[in-house]
Design a protein around this motif. Sequence first.
Motif, PDB file in Angstrom:
ATOM      1  N   LEU A  19      39.291  55.587  18.692  1.00  0.00           N
ATOM      2  CA  LEU A  19      38.657  54.759  18.706  1.00  0.00           C
ATOM      3  C   LEU A  19      38.434  53.283  18.515  1.00  0.00           C
ATOM      4  CD1 LEU A  19      35.482  54.584  19.037  1.00  0.00           C
ATOM      5  CD2 LEU A  19      34.514  54.759  16.438  1.00  0.00           C
ATOM      6  N   GLY A  20      38.638  52.311  19.759  1.00  0.00           N
ATOM      7  CA  GLY A  20      38.359  50.953  18.959  1.00  0.00           C
ATOM      8  C   GLY A  20      37.599  50.221  18.396  1.00  0.00           C
ATOM      9  N   ASN A  21      36.273  50.431  17.863  1.00  0.00           N
ATOM     10  CA  ASN A  21      35.809  50.076  16.931  1.00  0.00           C
ATOM     11  C   ASN A  21      35.481  50.624  15.785  1.00  0.00           C
ATOM     12  OD1 ASN A  21      32.927  49.394  16.123  1.00  0.00           O
ATOM     13  ND2 ASN A  21      31.484  50.169  16.753  1.00  0.00           N
ATOM     14  N   ASP A  22      35.508  49.713  14.699  1.00  0.00           N
ATOM     15  CA  ASP A  22      36.180  49.821  13.618  1.00  0.00           C
ATOM     16  C   ASP A  22      34.475  49.572  12.493  1.00  0.00           C
ATOM     17  OD1 ASP A  22      36.513  47.064  13.391  1.00  0.00           O
ATOM     18  OD2 ASP A  22      37.942  47.137  12.314  1.00  0.00           O
ATOM     19  N   THR A  23      33.785  49.304  13.013  1.00  0.00           N
ATOM     20  CA  THR A  23      32.811  48.804  11.882  1.00  0.00           C
ATOM     21  C   THR A  23      31.459  49.359  11.787  1.00  0.00           C
ATOM     22  OG1 THR A  23      30.990  48.240  14.063  1.00  0.00           O
ATOM     23  CG2 THR A  23      32.418  46.497  14.311  1.00  0.00           C
ATOM     24  N   GLY A  24      32.179  51.300  12.500  1.00  0.00           N
ATOM     25  CA  GLY A  24      31.077  52.017  11.940  1.00  0.00           C
ATOM     26  C   GLY A  24      29.653  52.077  12.398  1.00  0.00           C
ATOM     27  N   ILE A  25      29.606  50.929  13.322  1.00  0.00           N
ATOM     28  CA  ILE A  25      27.721  50.671  13.588  1.00  0.00           C
ATOM     29  C   ILE A  25      28.356  51.673  15.604  1.00  0.00           C
ATOM     30  CG2 ILE A  25      26.284  49.381  14.807  1.00  0.00           C
ATOM     31  CD1 ILE A  25      27.344  47.221  12.414  1.00  0.00           C
ATOM     32  N   SER A  26      28.654  52.547  15.875  1.00  0.00           N
ATOM     33  CA  SER A  26      28.797  53.092  17.361  1.00  0.00           C
ATOM     34  C   SER A  26      27.980  52.590  18.297  1.00  0.00           C
ATOM     35  CB  SER A  26      28.131  55.082  17.097  1.00  0.00           C
ATOM     36  OG  SER A  26      26.699  55.255  16.708  1.00  0.00           O
ATOM     37  N   LEU A  27      26.348  51.586  18.149  1.00  0.00           N
ATOM     38  CA  LEU A  27      25.860  51.084  19.078  1.00  0.00           C
ATOM     39  C   LEU A  27      26.612  50.272  20.313  1.00  0.00           C
ATOM     40  CD1 LEU A  27      22.806  50.573  17.380  1.00  0.00           C
ATOM     41  CD2 LEU A  27      22.856  51.685  19.505  1.00  0.00           C
ATOM     42  N   VAL A  28      28.097  49.020  19.050  1.00  0.00           N
ATOM     43  CA  VAL A  28      29.021  48.254  19.480  1.00  0.00           C
ATOM     44  C   VAL A  28      30.342  48.938  20.193  1.00  0.00           C
ATOM     45  CG1 VAL A  28      27.827  46.827  18.425  1.00  0.00           C
ATOM     46  CG2 VAL A  28      29.584  47.674  17.617  1.00  0.00           C
ATOM     47  N   ASN A  29      29.777  50.385  20.073  1.00  0.00           N
ATOM     48  CA  ASN A  29      31.732  51.306  20.304  1.00  0.00           C
ATOM     49  C   ASN A  29      32.167  50.180  22.016  1.00  0.00           C
ATOM     50  OD1 ASN A  29      31.199  52.871  18.422  1.00  0.00           O
ATOM     51  ND2 ASN A  29      31.102  54.573  19.953  1.00  0.00           N
ATOM     52  N   GLY A  30      30.801  50.068  22.808  1.00  0.00           N
ATOM     53  CA  GLY A  30      31.580  49.767  23.504  1.00  0.00           C
ATOM     54  C   GLY A  30      32.711  47.780  24.172  1.00  0.00           C
ATOM     55  N   ASN A  31      32.071  47.483  22.513  1.00  0.00           N
ATOM     56  CA  ASN A  31      32.280  45.864  22.672  1.00  0.00           C
ATOM     57  C   ASN A  31      33.815  45.908  22.224  1.00  0.00           C
ATOM     58  OD1 ASN A  31      29.317  45.844  22.209  1.00  0.00           O
ATOM     59  ND2 ASN A  31      29.872  43.583  21.957  1.00  0.00           N
ATOM     60  N   TYR A  32      34.470  47.162  21.992  1.00  0.00           N
ATOM     61  CA  TYR A  32      35.327  47.205  20.895  1.00  0.00           C
ATOM     62  C   TYR A  32      36.253  47.731  21.562  1.00  0.00           C
ATOM     63  CZ  TYR A  32      33.442  44.583  16.655  1.00  0.00           C
ATOM     64  OH  TYR A  32      33.002  43.603  16.267  1.00  0.00           O
ATOM     65  N   ASP A  33      35.886  48.814  22.601  1.00  0.00           N
ATOM     66  CA  ASP A  33      36.331  49.842  23.623  1.00  0.00           C
ATOM     67  C   ASP A  33      37.701  49.308  24.941  1.00  0.00           C
ATOM     68  OD1 ASP A  33      37.329  52.188  24.402  1.00  0.00           O
ATOM     69  OD2 ASP A  33      36.620  51.795  26.575  1.00  0.00           O
ATOM     70  N   GLY A  34      39.225  50.039  24.363  1.00  0.00           N
ATOM     71  CA  GLY A  34      40.064  49.404  24.375  1.00  0.00           C
ATOM     72  C   GLY A  34      40.804  48.434  23.121  1.00  0.00           C
ATOM     73  N   GLU A  35      40.583  48.276  22.289  1.00  0.00           N
ATOM     74  CA  GLU A  35      41.193  47.729  20.931  1.00  0.00           C
ATOM     75  C   GLU A  35      41.791  48.853  20.221  1.00  0.00           C
ATOM     76  OE1 GLU A  35      41.513  44.700  20.264  1.00  0.00           O
ATOM     77  OE2 GLU A  35      39.274  43.406  20.512  1.00  0.00           O
ATOM     78  N   GLN A  36      41.795  50.187  20.896  1.00  0.00           N
ATOM     79  CA  GLN A  36      42.677  51.436  20.216  1.00  0.00           C
ATOM     80  C   GLN A  36      44.241  51.321  20.920  1.00  0.00           C
ATOM     81  OE1 GLN A  36      39.802  50.864  21.895  1.00  0.00           O
ATOM     82  NE2 GLN A  36      39.700  53.443  23.146  1.00  0.00           N
ATOM     83  N   ASN A  37      43.793  49.920  22.209  1.00  0.00           N
ATOM     84  CA  ASN A  37      45.771  49.898  22.859  1.00  0.00           C
ATOM     85  C   ASN A  37      46.167  50.336  21.997  1.00  0.00           C
ATOM     86  OD1 ASN A  37      47.550  49.455  24.951  1.00  0.00           O
ATOM     87  ND2 ASN A  37      47.175  47.587  24.598  1.00  0.00           N
TER      88      ASN A  37
END
Lengths: 284, 229
Positions: A217-235
Amino acid sequence: MNLFSIIDEIEKVDPDFQDRISPRRDAIKNITSFGSKVAVAALPFALGTIFKKAYGQTSTSVVSVLNFALTLEYLESTFYNQGAAASGLIPSADYNTYFKTVQGDENAHVTFLQGVITSLGGTPVAESSLTFDLTAGNGSGKGPFADVLTNYQTFLAVSQAFEDTGVRAYKGQAGNLLGNQVVLTAALGIHAVEARHASTVRYIRGTTPWITSTAALGNDTGISLVNGNYDGEQNITQLGIDCTTLPSEESPSATLVSVATAAFDEPLTMTQVLALLVGSFIVS
Amino acid sequence: MKTETELKNGGVNMARRSFLRYAGAGAAAIGVLTAASSCHKDHNVTASVGIDIGSGDVGILNFAYALEQLEAAFYIQVIATPYSGMTSAELTGLTSIRDHEVLHREFFKKALGAAAIPALSANFSAINFTSRASVLAAAAAFENTGVTAYDGAGYLIVNPDYLTVAGKIVSVEARHAAYIANLITPGSFVAGQVDTNAVNVSATIAEVLPIANTYLTTKVSAKSFNYVA
């Protein structure tokens, strides 16, 4: 049309502009001395040619990149302006210490980008042509962040998502400005400031100032609503190199995923960014 | 003073000439880093010029590699000998930064392969590692210099993949810089680092290397970018 004020404007952002178009610049200045109507009529075309030669690409694509950036800056400045105006939202200590500066920066970016676009002969996208919904409700005002202007924690979460996404958006446009000393350098300069904001908002929220992803999971904010904003950060792969296999202080042949993801911020394309914003924060 | 000015101006002009030359080469410039063996001779250590970063994209990546080596060495020392009064939160944050910088260093070393400059020896005698103020001031200087360096060199990069990687790293350096700034003075996350348009300032290779060299025992030059230590 005032050609010389345009050149003056460009020189403000590009001190080397004279060198770029020299000796054509002398030719332009000489136009006034013979005052040919034909020459003046040909100026817009000549200008376009000069920009193309000076910057190695058409100014059209550069302007479209800048208008994309301006759109994001309108959203951010609107967000901070309304946040600052919302009574009781931002604690005054946090506003005076942090958000007053962030707000000022985003508004300065708006003015700057408008000026650069105009200087390049483009037309800045009008803020009036855009409608924002800070609740991400596509105009309903009742989106998933419905309390964004009444609940400071929601405001901070949205702020962080905007800043982190802004960093990704600017980064994604770098390739479109390849070799452009003026515009790329300015865009990288704004990109760095967005990253400074992101770091600061994260610091206020008590999370790592950098995006610390897991393998899944790229998203580290704990807010799943913004998963898309962080998708790819797990690269974890950069230029074909798996960074988790590189030496670290802990191991001669391994680096933690948390380090490999945090040490590199990932880009988003213009299409990806607009898909994340249009129909939610930007009313479609 | 006059010489310095001439050097800087020369650097800009030389850089632009290089850029135009590469722009003319177009897609042909895209290639595998390690294939750039013709630049290899530039990296030999000689008594007169020390280490040279080389030319073109390889030169810029070596420039970044030199800065990341310096940053990594600095934070390794910071964590090895924590300043008095370092909080657990600061230890965690600074250790993360150390790990990021070490990874940046190792990444460039791997990516450059045979074209990489040698490992550099740092000299941090000007920094008092027992003092929070001294360490954080140095950290801020390193991070801010890193941001200006990447931002200033970005337009010289020919290969879009390398430009993207530089962009991926520079925003992390900016995150570090803001974090350090907020540790020193809360709210100072852009102070002194932006122009009136709220755009981060940038610097040329010829401006950055003399700063880096004050912390290096073996001096780094950039002949192709008109800077010789």
